[in-house]
Design a protein around this motif. Structure first.
Motif, short mmCIF file in Angstrom:
data_model
loop_
_atom_site.label_atom_id
_atom_site.label_comp_id
_atom_site.label_asym_id
_atom_site.label_seq_id
_atom_site.Cartn_x
_atom_site.Cartn_y
_atom_site.Cartn_z
N TYR A 49 1.42 31.06 61.87
CA TYR A 49 2.23 31.41 60.71
C TYR A 49 1.41 32.29 59.78
O TYR A 49 0.22 32.08 59.62
N MET A 50 2.10 33.27 59.18
CA MET A 50 1.48 34.14 58.18
C MET A 50 2.34 34.10 56.92
O MET A 50 3.55 34.32 56.98
N LEU A 51 1.71 33.81 55.78
CA LEU A 51 2.41 33.81 54.50
C LEU A 51 2.50 35.24 53.99
O LEU A 51 1.50 35.92 53.83
N LEU A 52 3.72 35.70 53.75
CA LEU A 52 3.95 37.05 53.26
C LEU A 52 3.98 37.06 51.73
O LEU A 52 4.14 36.01 51.11
N PRO A 53 3.86 38.22 51.10
CA PRO A 53 3.95 38.28 49.64
C PRO A 53 5.28 37.74 49.15
O PRO A 53 6.31 37.88 49.81
N TRP A 77 16.03 42.72 42.94
CA TRP A 77 14.65 42.25 42.91
C TRP A 77 13.74 43.38 43.38
O TRP A 77 14.16 44.33 44.02
N TYR A 78 12.46 43.24 43.05
CA TYR A 78 11.46 44.21 43.46
C TYR A 78 10.49 43.54 44.41
O TYR A 78 10.03 42.43 44.15
N TYR A 79 10.19 44.23 45.50
CA TYR A 79 9.24 43.71 46.48
C TYR A 79 8.14 44.75 46.60
O TYR A 79 8.42 45.92 46.87
N TYR A 111 11.32 49.87 54.35
CA TYR A 111 10.23 48.97 54.72
C TYR A 111 8.91 49.32 54.04
O TYR A 111 7.85 48.93 54.49
N ILE A 112 8.99 50.07 52.94
CA ILE A 112 7.76 50.37 52.20
C ILE A 112 7.77 49.71 50.83
O ILE A 112 6.88 49.92 50.02
N GLY A 113 8.79 48.92 50.55
CA GLY A 113 8.88 48.21 49.29
C GLY A 113 9.76 48.95 48.30
O GLY A 113 10.28 50.02 48.58
N GLY A 114 9.91 48.36 47.13
CA GLY A 114 10.72 48.95 46.09
C GLY A 114 11.82 48.02 45.66
O GLY A 114 11.82 46.83 45.96
N TRP A 115 12.78 48.56 44.90
CA TRP A 115 13.89 47.76 44.41
C TRP A 115 14.90 47.52 45.51
O TRP A 115 15.22 48.42 46.27
N GLU A 147 10.52 30.94 63.09
CA GLU A 147 10.03 32.01 62.22
C GLU A 147 8.51 31.84 62.13
O GLU A 147 8.02 30.74 61.88
N ASN A 148 7.75 32.91 62.34
CA ASN A 148 6.30 32.75 62.31
C ASN A 148 5.63 33.50 61.16
O ASN A 148 4.41 33.60 61.11
N SER A 149 6.41 34.02 60.24
CA SER A 149 5.89 34.65 59.03
C SER A 149 6.98 34.55 57.98
O SER A 149 8.15 34.62 58.29
N GLY A 150 6.58 34.45 56.72
CA GLY A 150 7.58 34.43 55.67
C GLY A 150 7.02 34.01 54.34
O GLY A 150 5.82 33.80 54.18
N SER A 151 7.91 33.91 53.37
CA SER A 151 7.55 33.42 52.03
C SER A 151 8.83 32.99 51.33
O SER A 151 9.92 33.40 51.70
N GLU A 152 8.68 32.13 50.33
CA GLU A 152 9.80 31.66 49.53
C GLU A 152 9.58 32.10 48.09
O GLU A 152 8.51 31.88 47.53
N SER A 153 10.59 32.71 47.49
CA SER A 153 10.48 33.06 46.07
C SER A 153 10.80 31.83 45.24
O SER A 153 11.28 30.82 45.74
N VAL A 154 10.56 31.93 43.95
CA VAL A 154 11.00 30.88 43.03
C VAL A 154 12.50 31.05 42.80
O VAL A 154 13.07 32.08 43.17
N TRP A 155 13.11 30.07 42.19
CA TRP A 155 14.53 30.16 41.87
C TRP A 155 14.72 30.96 40.59
O TRP A 155 14.05 30.72 39.59
N ALA A 156 15.65 31.91 40.60
CA ALA A 156 16.09 32.62 39.41
C ALA A 156 17.45 32.04 39.03
O ALA A 156 18.08 31.35 39.84
#
Length: 162
Positions: A49-53, A77-79, A111-115, A147-156
């Protein structure tokens, strides 16, 4: 390395959350069990597993119980950037009582980020005057059904006034 030893009476779920990981580093895990007679099993197959931003809560809009969801029903959201392994977002909306309203797969605009933004479909019923929570999770490649990579955001949060 022994990461954790869990006593049988301490097990309440079939998950383990590693609290000591760094983002963008792949970790590998194996399990081994011991019965009451102290017989040890062989190691399981490895799982990685890899933790993503994580999507920063400050970039999530709307994000306040006094902030109304606009009539366009758009969440944004912005990534910072997408990791090579990241494939999609999972967007979840629940009531403040944690009643699931929707969970949807969202492909990134690039896939380079942004809004990023996503519109809640009009066929999804939201109750006027009710507060809701939402979050955006990053998911990545699925191997053997997991799923072998991911992350969870906080709740808005937001208020729906229709």
């Amino acid at each position: 390395y022994l990461l954790a030893r869990l006593e049988a009476n301490a097990l309440s779920a079939t998950e383990f959350r590693d609290q000591y990981v760094f983002r963008r580093i792949r970790y590998y895990y194996k399990l081994k069990s011991e019965d009451v007679s102290e017989n040890m099993s062989d190691f399981s197959n490895s799982l990685s597993y890899m933790l993503l931003p994580v999507v920063a809560s400050s970039s999530m809009n709307p994000n306040d119980l006094t902030m109304e969801l606009e009539t366009s029903r758009i969440l944004s959201w912005y990534y910072d950037h997408h990791h090579a392994e990241m494939e999609n977002f999972i967007l979840t909306v629940v009531s403040v009582e944690n009643e699931l309203i929707l969970r949807n797969l969202v492909q990134p605009g690039n896939y380079i980020g942004g809004w990023e933004e996503w519109q809640i479909p009009t066929n999804i019923s939201l109750v006027k005057g009710r507060n809701y929570k939402w979050r955006v999770d990053a998911i990545a490649k699925i191997n053997d059904g997991y799923e072998n990579s991911g992350s969870e955001s906080v709740w808005a949060t937001f208020l729906y006034e229709g």
